[in-house]
Design an enzyme around this catalytic site. Structure first.
Site, PDB file in Angstrom:
ATOM      1  N   CYS A  42      19.394  40.917  23.412  1.00 41.18           N
ATOM      2  CA  CYS A  42      20.436  41.107  24.434  1.00 41.18           C
ATOM      3  C   CYS A  42      19.848  41.085  25.840  1.00 41.18           C
ATOM      4  CB  CYS A  42      21.176  42.420  24.208  1.00 41.18           C
ATOM      5  SG  CYS A  42      21.667  42.656  22.504  1.00 41.18           S
ATOM      6  N   TRP A 432      45.295  60.580  38.285  1.00 36.52           N
ATOM      7  CA  TRP A 432      45.713  59.850  37.072  1.00 36.52           C
ATOM      8  C   TRP A 432      44.712  58.710  36.964  1.00 36.52           C
ATOM      9  CZ3 TRP A 432      49.393  61.427  33.718  1.00 36.52           C
ATOM     10  CH2 TRP A 432      50.365  62.319  34.171  1.00 36.52           C
TER      11      TRP A 432
HETATM   12  C1  LIG Z   1      20.924  35.997  24.283  1.00 37.36           C
HETATM   13  C2  LIG Z   1      21.635  37.030  23.457  1.00 37.36           C
HETATM   14  C3  LIG Z   1      22.322  38.060  24.083  1.00 37.36           C
HETATM   15  C4  LIG Z   1      22.986  39.022  23.321  1.00 37.36           C
HETATM   16  N1  LIG Z   1      23.649  40.040  23.964  1.00 37.36           N
HETATM   17  C5  LIG Z   1      24.262  40.991  23.233  1.00 37.36           C
HETATM   18  C6  LIG Z   1      24.901  42.092  23.860  1.00 37.36           C
HETATM   19  O1  LIG Z   1      24.904  42.216  25.106  1.00 37.36           O
HETATM   20  N2  LIG Z   1      25.522  43.023  23.077  1.00 37.36           N
HETATM   21  C7  LIG Z   1      25.520  42.936  21.719  1.00 37.36           C
HETATM   22  O2  LIG Z   1      26.084  43.826  21.048  1.00 37.36           O
HETATM   23  N3  LIG Z   1      24.917  41.893  21.084  1.00 37.36           N
HETATM   24  C8  LIG Z   1      24.299  40.929  21.816  1.00 37.36           C
HETATM   25  N4  LIG Z   1      23.654  39.890  21.168  1.00 37.36           N
HETATM   26  C9  LIG Z   1      23.703  39.806  19.689  1.00 37.36           C
HETATM   27  C10 LIG Z   1      22.573  40.616  19.049  1.00 37.36           C
HETATM   28  O3  LIG Z   1      21.337  40.238  19.557  1.00 37.36           O
HETATM   29  C11 LIG Z   1      22.629  40.393  17.560  1.00 37.36           C
HETATM   30  O4  LIG Z   1      23.904  40.796  17.114  1.00 37.36           O
HETATM   31  C12 LIG Z   1      21.562  41.203  16.819  1.00 37.36           C
HETATM   32  O5  LIG Z   1      20.282  40.807  17.198  1.00 37.36           O
HETATM   33  C13 LIG Z   1      21.737  41.009  15.309  1.00 37.36           C
HETATM   34  O6  LIG Z   1      20.712  41.658  14.647  1.00 37.36           O
HETATM   35  P1  LIG Z   1      20.288  41.209  13.179  1.00 37.36           P
HETATM   36  O7  LIG Z   1      19.155  42.071  12.797  1.00 37.36           O
HETATM   37  O8  LIG Z   1      21.486  41.151  12.315  1.00 37.36           O
HETATM   38  O9  LIG Z   1      19.843  39.685  13.329  1.00 37.36           O
HETATM   39  P2  LIG Z   1      18.699  39.015  14.194  1.00 37.36           P
HETATM   40  O10 LIG Z   1      18.496  39.738  15.469  1.00 37.36           O
HETATM   41  O11 LIG Z   1      19.062  37.569  14.261  1.00 37.36           O
HETATM   42  O12 LIG Z   1      17.400  39.194  13.307  1.00 37.36           O
HETATM   43  C14 LIG Z   1      17.237  38.571  12.083  1.00 37.36           C
HETATM   44  C15 LIG Z   1      15.750  38.329  11.849  1.00 37.36           C
HETATM   45  O13 LIG Z   1      15.584  37.746  10.577  1.00 37.36           O
HETATM   46  C16 LIG Z   1      14.564  36.766  10.641  1.00 37.36           C
HETATM   47  N5  LIG Z   1      14.798  35.833   9.541  1.00 37.36           N
HETATM   48  C17 LIG Z   1      15.842  34.966   9.404  1.00 37.36           C
HETATM   49  N6  LIG Z   1      15.739  34.298   8.238  1.00 37.36           N
HETATM   50  C18 LIG Z   1      14.631  34.751   7.626  1.00 37.36           C
HETATM   51  C19 LIG Z   1      14.004  34.455   6.381  1.00 37.36           C
HETATM   52  N7  LIG Z   1      14.533  33.579   5.522  1.00 37.36           N
HETATM   53  N8  LIG Z   1      12.841  35.087   6.071  1.00 37.36           N
HETATM   54  C20 LIG Z   1      12.310  36.005   6.926  1.00 37.36           C
HETATM   55  N9  LIG Z   1      12.863  36.324   8.115  1.00 37.36           N
HETATM   56  C21 LIG Z   1      14.008  35.712   8.446  1.00 37.36           C
HETATM   57  C22 LIG Z   1      14.731  36.168  12.010  1.00 37.36           C
HETATM   58  O14 LIG Z   1      13.531  35.570  12.462  1.00 37.36           O
HETATM   59  C23 LIG Z   1      15.153  37.375  12.855  1.00 37.36           C
HETATM   60  O15 LIG Z   1      14.065  37.995  13.500  1.00 37.36           O
HETATM   61  C24 LIG Z   1      22.980  38.926  21.909  1.00 37.36           C
HETATM   62  C25 LIG Z   1      22.290  37.878  21.287  1.00 37.36           C
HETATM   63  C26 LIG Z   1      21.613  36.945  22.046  1.00 37.36           C
HETATM   64  C27 LIG Z   1      20.879  35.834  21.352  1.00 37.36           C
END
Ligand SMILES: Cc1cc2nc3c(=O)[nH]c(=O)nc-3n(C[C@H](O)[C@H](O)[C@H](O)COP(=O)(O)OP(=O)(O)OC[C@H]3O[C@@H](n4cnc5c(N)ncnc54)[C@H](O)[C@@H]3O)c2cc1C
Length: 443
Positions: A42, A432
């Site tokens: 983010c 308010w």
């Molecule tokens: C530029 C940007 C700005 C954002 N701003 C906001 C914000 O202001 N507010 C907000 O709420 N959200 C925001 N988000 C969204 C937020 O970053 C994501 O919702 C959050 O990172 C999701 O977390 P996650 O762990 O589900 O997935 P991810 O952060 O995508 O992490 C998943 C991880 O799994 C790894 N992976 C994937 N496949 C495999 C595999 N097969 N084997 C091993 N590793 C693997 C990846 O490398 C990654 O590191 C933003 C996203 C971006 C890109």
């Protein structure tokens, strides 16, 4: 118990940390295909133009810190396959190229989402970028530091496209957003989204809505973008067309996926297969108001669902209350925020709803920092139960949106919210408050 977690960011590391706290003797391995754990994606739109934000400050906790907490994170290792029958995963060491198998008692899939990159001609040219990982951010920052990079085209006018556009425009780049929909920021209704559009225009950002990218042209480096309406010179292209669950490797695993590829889970983060859980951007999430799963990729949700997955991997049965899709963004001097249903959501769900839009002030008009603030409420016809809220203004929008989120979660009516005992002193609000004014305007 031996647990494997696939993916080492928000959902994966929240789960790992929670699980270790509730079950100290648990053996937890995290396979992460990238070079970083637990990074603040983010913060990337701010990092790419900021001299003050260092790359390392985006990393919440290092591999060594997680190891000290008793976890076993393994970087640059991609899980290629899940075999539920034998409780095995196939892992590729991205450094050596070697593949090996590992076994689990319980598995968490927390692989997040990847940027959608359609197959436009020229998409592989140097200078066509996405912004998802720390490495993406480092590359974008390096490109932007080149003074010959002047024109930047951003394809996609959602949260990330707008945040990048704002930061690049403020850093002196000439920015153009190409958006195929009729307006920017579709999760907001047009009455509120228009404030983002006005503010971007005032920062000098060119906004091209109802326009579709056809191709990107250049020799080795990007030189022009071609749309269905024109051809524009550009030195850099940022693709911000949304994200798709990173679940391709699960295709033949028997784990149930929705049509958009997201893992289908219940409120305890369980998939259709025993001992396999999923959380974060790779999965669907229970929507509090819709009372069914949605796909909403947000850090707030990924962290909470990861934490619950950690509890439940330890044998608990905690249910997620559900997302409201609460989200905020800053555009120039404007704050925008939303929670719950938009008017379009209410229409799509066929609800009997009403809406109201009010203009109020953040603090009394006699203070120099007083400025207008707009709120739109969506509420159920008859009961007046609040279903959604959105707002825009210079100050005080986002924290007020958290009050609307609490009201929605507590199933409050506009009449109840309109009389809620909120704090008041002139430096902070009007007697308010804008929240009361919006709620009491609902008929
Ligand atoms: C530029 C940007 C700005 C954002 N701003 C906001 C914000 O202001 N507010 C907000 O709420 N959200 C925001 N988000 C969204 C937020 O970053 C994501 O919702 C959050 O990172 C999701 O977390 P996650 O762990 O589900 O997935 P991810 O952060 O995508 O992490 C998943 C991880 O799994 C790894 N992976 C994937 N496949 C495999 C595999 N097969 N084997 C091993 N590793 C693997 C990846 O490398 C990654 O590191 C933003 C996203 C971006 C890109």
């Amino acid at each position: 118990m031996k647990v494997i977690i696939i993916g080492g960011d928000a959902a994966g590391m929240s789960a790992a940390s929670k699980l270790k706290r509730v079950q100290k003797d648990c053996d937890i391995t995290i396979y992460e295909k990238g070079s970083y754990l637990s990074y603040a994606a983010c913060g990337l739109p701010y990092f790419v133009t900021s001299e003050a934000i260092e790359k390392d400050s985006l990393i919440q906790r290092t591999k060594e810190e997680f190891e000290q907490a008793g976890l076993r994170p393994i970087l640059l290792h991609e899980v290629m396959q899940v075999e539920p029958e034998s409780k095995k995963v196939v892992v590729k060491d991205l450094f050596s190229g070697n593949e090996f198998e590992d076994t689990y008692d319980k598995l968490l899939i927390a692989t997040g989402a990847r940027p959608i990159i359609p197959n436009f001609p020229g998409v592989k040219l140097d200078g066509v970028l996405t912004l998802k990982t720390v490495d993406d951010g480092v590359l974008m920052k390096e490109k932007l530091s080149d003074p010959t990079i002047k024109n930047v085209t951003i394809v996609g006018g959602g949260y990330i496209g707008i945040e990048v556009a704002e930061n690049l425009a403020q850093a002196g780049k000439k920015v153009r957003i190409i958006e195929m929909a009729e307006r920017l920021l579709m999760p907001f209704d047009p009455e509120i989204a228009k404030f983002a559009q006005y503010e971007l225009a005032s920062l000098g950002v060119g906004i091209h809505v109802n326009e579709k990218l056809d191709s990107i042209i250049g020799n080795t480096k990007v030189e022009k973008v071609v749309t269905d309406k024109g051809t524009y010179d550009t030195d850099l292209v940022v693709l911000a067309l949304g994200v798709k669950s990173a679940t391709d490797f699960l295709k033949d695993s028997g784990i149930q996926l929705a049509d958009n590829g997201a893992v289908i889970i219940d409120r305890e983060m369980r998939t259709n297969i025993a001992d396999i859980y999923s959380a974060g951007d790779c999965a669907e999430v229970y929507n509090f108001i819709k009372e069914q799963n949605s796909y909403i990729a947000l850090a707030t949700t990924a962290n909470k669902c990861g934490r619950i997955a950690g509890e439940n991997l330890a044998g608990n049965h905690i249910k997620f209350v559900g997302t409201l899709g609460s989200a905020a963004l800053k555009v120039g001097s404007i704050e925008l925020a939303r929670t719950g249903l938009s008017e379009k959501d209410a229409q799509d769900l066929g609800l009997d709803y009403k809406s109201v839009l009010v203009e109020a002030r953040n603090i009394p008009h006699y203070f120099p920092d007083s400025s207008p603030i707009w709120f739109k409420l969506i509420y159920e016809n008859g009961t007046k139960r609040i279903l959604g809220a959105q707002g825009a203004g210079k100050q005080g929008v986002v924290l007020r949106m958290d009050v609307f989120a609490s009201a929605i979660y507590n199933k409050m009516s506009t009449s109840e919210l309109g009389m809620l005992d909120l704090c008041y002193a002139p430096p902070f609000s009007t007697v308010w408050d804008a929240i009361h004014i919006a709620a009491n305007a609902a008929k």
